[in-house]
Write a protein that holds these residues in place. Structure first.
Motif, PDB file in Angstrom:
ATOM      1  N   ALA A  24       0.851  -1.188   0.000  1.00  0.00           N
ATOM      2  CA  ALA A  24       0.000   0.000   0.000  1.00  0.00           C
ATOM      3  C   ALA A  24       0.891   1.243   0.000  1.00  0.00           C
ATOM      4  CB  ALA A  24      -0.915   0.002   1.225  1.00  0.00           C
ATOM      5  N   GLU A  25       0.257   2.383  -0.165  1.00  0.00           N
ATOM      6  CA  GLU A  25       1.009   3.631  -0.122  1.00  0.00           C
ATOM      7  C   GLU A  25       1.681   3.777   1.244  1.00  0.00           C
ATOM      8  OE1 GLU A  25       0.231   8.443  -0.768  1.00  0.00           O
ATOM      9  OE2 GLU A  25      -1.347   6.980  -1.183  1.00  0.00           O
ATOM     10  N   ILE A  26       2.930   4.205   1.213  1.00  0.00           N
ATOM     11  CA  ILE A  26       3.702   4.330   2.452  1.00  0.00           C
ATOM     12  C   ILE A  26       3.112   5.442   3.318  1.00  0.00           C
ATOM     13  CG2 ILE A  26       5.976   4.898   3.419  1.00  0.00           C
ATOM     14  CD1 ILE A  26       7.149   3.810   0.745  1.00  0.00           C
ATOM     15  N   GLU A  27       2.900   5.127   4.594  1.00  0.00           N
ATOM     16  CA  GLU A  27       2.378   6.129   5.521  1.00  0.00           C
ATOM     17  C   GLU A  27       3.373   7.279   5.651  1.00  0.00           C
ATOM     18  OE1 GLU A  27       1.104   4.512   9.302  1.00  0.00           O
ATOM     19  OE2 GLU A  27       0.709   2.572   8.367  1.00  0.00           O
ATOM     20  N   LEU A  28       2.837   8.493   5.750  1.00  0.00           N
ATOM     21  CA  LEU A  28       3.707   9.662   5.856  1.00  0.00           C
ATOM     22  C   LEU A  28       4.641   9.581   7.059  1.00  0.00           C
ATOM     23  CD1 LEU A  28       1.537  12.781   4.892  1.00  0.00           C
ATOM     24  CD2 LEU A  28       3.593  11.930   3.757  1.00  0.00           C
ATOM     25  N   ALA A  29       4.139   9.034   8.158  1.00  0.00           N
ATOM     26  CA  ALA A  29       4.978   8.917   9.361  1.00  0.00           C
ATOM     27  C   ALA A  29       6.208   8.064   9.062  1.00  0.00           C
ATOM     28  CB  ALA A  29       4.174   8.331  10.509  1.00  0.00           C
ATOM     29  N   TYR A  30       6.010   6.945   8.351  1.00  0.00           N
ATOM     30  CA  TYR A  30       7.131   6.082   8.002  1.00  0.00           C
ATOM     31  C   TYR A  30       8.029   6.760   6.964  1.00  0.00           C
ATOM     32  CZ  TYR A  30       4.555   2.231  10.229  1.00  0.00           C
ATOM     33  OH  TYR A  30       3.890   1.421  11.106  1.00  0.00           O
ATOM     34  N   TYR A  31       7.404   7.415   6.001  1.00  0.00           N
ATOM     35  CA  TYR A  31       8.184   8.060   4.939  1.00  0.00           C
ATOM     36  C   TYR A  31       9.171   9.063   5.521  1.00  0.00           C
ATOM     37  CZ  TYR A  31       9.485  10.901   0.960  1.00  0.00           C
ATOM     38  OH  TYR A  31      10.229  11.578   0.018  1.00  0.00           O
ATOM     39  N   TRP A  32       8.672   9.965   6.367  1.00  0.00           N
ATOM     40  CA  TRP A  32       9.539  11.004   6.903  1.00  0.00           C
ATOM     41  C   TRP A  32      10.516  10.455   7.930  1.00  0.00           C
ATOM     42  CZ3 TRP A  32      10.782  15.208   4.619  1.00  0.00           C
ATOM     43  CH2 TRP A  32       9.879  15.839   3.759  1.00  0.00           C
ATOM     44  N   GLN A  33      10.103   9.490   8.718  1.00  0.00           N
ATOM     45  CA  GLN A  33      11.022   8.861   9.661  1.00  0.00           C
ATOM     46  C   GLN A  33      12.185   8.227   8.885  1.00  0.00           C
ATOM     47  OE1 GLN A  33       9.210   5.959  12.241  1.00  0.00           O
ATOM     48  NE2 GLN A  33      11.027   5.724  13.504  1.00  0.00           N
ATOM     49  N   GLY A  34      11.847   7.562   7.778  1.00  0.00           N
ATOM     50  CA  GLY A  34      12.882   6.948   6.946  1.00  0.00           C
ATOM     51  C   GLY A  34      13.828   7.974   6.346  1.00  0.00           C
ATOM     52  N   GLN A  35      13.286   9.091   5.872  1.00  0.00           N
ATOM     53  CA  GLN A  35      14.156  10.141   5.311  1.00  0.00           C
ATOM     54  C   GLN A  35      15.112  10.668   6.371  1.00  0.00           C
ATOM     55  OE1 GLN A  35      14.231  10.542   2.097  1.00  0.00           O
ATOM     56  NE2 GLN A  35      12.418   9.242   1.851  1.00  0.00           N
ATOM     57  N   GLY A  36      14.611  10.807   7.602  1.00  0.00           N
ATOM     58  CA  GLY A  36      15.469  11.261   8.689  1.00  0.00           C
ATOM     59  C   GLY A  36      16.598  10.275   8.965  1.00  0.00           C
ATOM     60  N   TYR A  37      16.249   8.990   9.052  1.00  0.00           N
ATOM     61  CA  TYR A  37      17.272   7.968   9.282  1.00  0.00           C
ATOM     62  C   TYR A  37      18.315   7.954   8.167  1.00  0.00           C
ATOM     63  CZ  TYR A  37      14.514   5.743  13.030  1.00  0.00           C
ATOM     64  OH  TYR A  37      13.839   5.465  14.192  1.00  0.00           O
ATOM     65  N   MET A  38      17.853   8.088   6.931  1.00  0.00           N
ATOM     66  CA  MET A  38      18.787   8.047   5.809  1.00  0.00           C
ATOM     67  C   MET A  38      19.684   9.274   5.788  1.00  0.00           C
ATOM     68  SD  MET A  38      16.581   6.169   2.785  1.00  0.00           S
ATOM     69  CE  MET A  38      14.942   6.849   3.151  1.00  0.00           C
ATOM     70  N   ASP A  39      19.159  10.417   6.227  1.00  0.00           N
ATOM     71  CA  ASP A  39      19.995  11.612   6.337  1.00  0.00           C
ATOM     72  C   ASP A  39      21.078  11.406   7.388  1.00  0.00           C
ATOM     73  OD1 ASP A  39      20.836  14.219   5.784  1.00  0.00           O
ATOM     74  OD2 ASP A  39      19.552  15.076   7.322  1.00  0.00           O
ATOM     75  N   LEU A  40      20.726  10.754   8.498  1.00  0.00           N
ATOM     76  CA  LEU A  40      21.677  10.550   9.592  1.00  0.00           C
ATOM     77  C   LEU A  40      22.737   9.494   9.269  1.00  0.00           C
ATOM     78  CD1 LEU A  40      19.239  10.609  12.650  1.00  0.00           C
ATOM     79  CD2 LEU A  40      20.959  12.328  12.104  1.00  0.00           C
ATOM     80  N   THR A  41      22.395   8.525   8.430  1.00  0.00           N
ATOM     81  CA  THR A  41      23.319   7.419   8.155  1.00  0.00           C
ATOM     82  C   THR A  41      23.995   7.503   6.791  1.00  0.00           C
ATOM     83  OG1 THR A  41      21.527   6.058   7.237  1.00  0.00           O
ATOM     84  CG2 THR A  41      21.976   5.849   9.607  1.00  0.00           C
ATOM     85  N   GLY A  42      23.398   8.255   5.869  1.00  0.00           N
ATOM     86  CA  GLY A  42      23.931   8.283   4.517  1.00  0.00           C
ATOM     87  C   GLY A  42      23.456   7.130   3.656  1.00  0.00           C
ATOM     88  N   TYR A  43      22.599   6.258   4.221  1.00  0.00           N
ATOM     89  CA  TYR A  43      22.069   5.138   3.447  1.00  0.00           C
ATOM     90  C   TYR A  43      20.986   5.621   2.480  1.00  0.00           C
ATOM     91  CZ  TYR A  43      24.346   1.782   6.633  1.00  0.00           C
ATOM     92  OH  TYR A  43      25.255   1.040   7.354  1.00  0.00           O
TER      93      TYR A  43
END
Length: 254
Positions: A122-141
């Motif tokens: 299903a469409e990714i929940e906004l909460a997960y989407y933004w949480q993921g972007q934050g994690y990727m910013d912090l790790t470079g992944y």
């Protein structure tokens, strides 16, 4: 007051835009964002921290290690739960699992019960989407996985629910040997196990999945992976929004 940094788990709240066109054009914070900032102010100004106590939160905290083991088994990988705090100038986040071999962050999400476990994409929940972007910013992944897990609700929580129902039925029928008591109690236990139990490791007052005729959920079907890809354009929006909140806090006169 500490310099405001956004928590990855709360990013969707601060990244929300105002609903009214005039507020968007004026560069105002959304009401959702202001509610989050108000909570931050209460914590900073008054030293009052509010812990939310719900079954999903208690279950999630209690079953973290089990969820990691389950995801490891399903993925065929040796994963270690780190709970490592990461931060930069604008973000903070607690990293669950660093799947370094794949250069992926994994965040486990334990379902409240099986009725909330997803099986379709299903469409990714906004909460997960933004949480993921934050994690990727912090790790470079470039990828973040949210592992939705179907796991038994803790036995003591189920026993508490059964006990409350038992007293309710006693008030109605007066005797646990009454046929109506027995029928209603078994129906309640069937619903309880259907929602909260995935294997035969739990027995309460003689009830388990076998006695109730409910099949176990195969281990490989107890995890649903939701993948979030890095979006550098959206990541670039985080810093100015955090700066906007910092300016809002600077102007606050309370």
């Amino acid at each position: 007051m500490e310099m405001f940094k956004a928590r990855c788990s709360q990013l969707s709240k601060i990244m929300s835009d105002p609903k009214a066109k005039k507020d968007k054009e004026a560069g105002n914070l959304s009401e959702t964002c202001k509610t989050h900032v108000e909570q931050y102010l209460k914590e900073q100004l008054y030293g009052r921290y509010f812990e939310i106590d719900t079954l999903p939160i208690r279950k999630g905290n209690e079953k973290e290690i089990e969820a990691t083991a389950l995801v490891s088994k399903v993925l065929g990988a040796k994963l270690i739960r780190e709970n490592k705090l990461l931060f930069n100038d604008y973000l903070t986040g607690h990293l669950d699992i660093d799947y370094a071999d794949k250069k992926v962050i994994i965040d486990t999400k334990i379902c409240k019960d099986f009725s909330t476990f997803p099986i379709l994409d299903a469409e990714i929940e906004l909460a997960y989407y933004w949480q993921g972007q934050g994690y990727m910013d912090l790790t470079g992944y470039d990828e973040c996985w949210f592992a939705k897990c179907a796991i038994n609700t803790p036995t003591h929580e189920l026993e508490r629910m059964e006990k409350a129902k038992w007293f309710q039925l006693i008030d109605i029928f007066g005797d646990e040997s009454d046929d109506n008591f027995v029928m209603n109690h078994e129906a309640f236990m069937r619903d309880l196990f259907m929602k909260h139990v995935v294997d035969n490791n739990i027995t309460i007052k003689g009830f388990n999945l076998d006695t109730l005729g409910i099949p176990e959920i195969p281990i490989e079907k107890r995890v649903k992976i939701i993948k979030v890809q890095r979006c550098q354009e959206d990541i670039k929006l985080i810093e100015p929004r955090v700066n906007q909140i910092r300016q809002f806090l600077t102007n606050f006169k309370g």
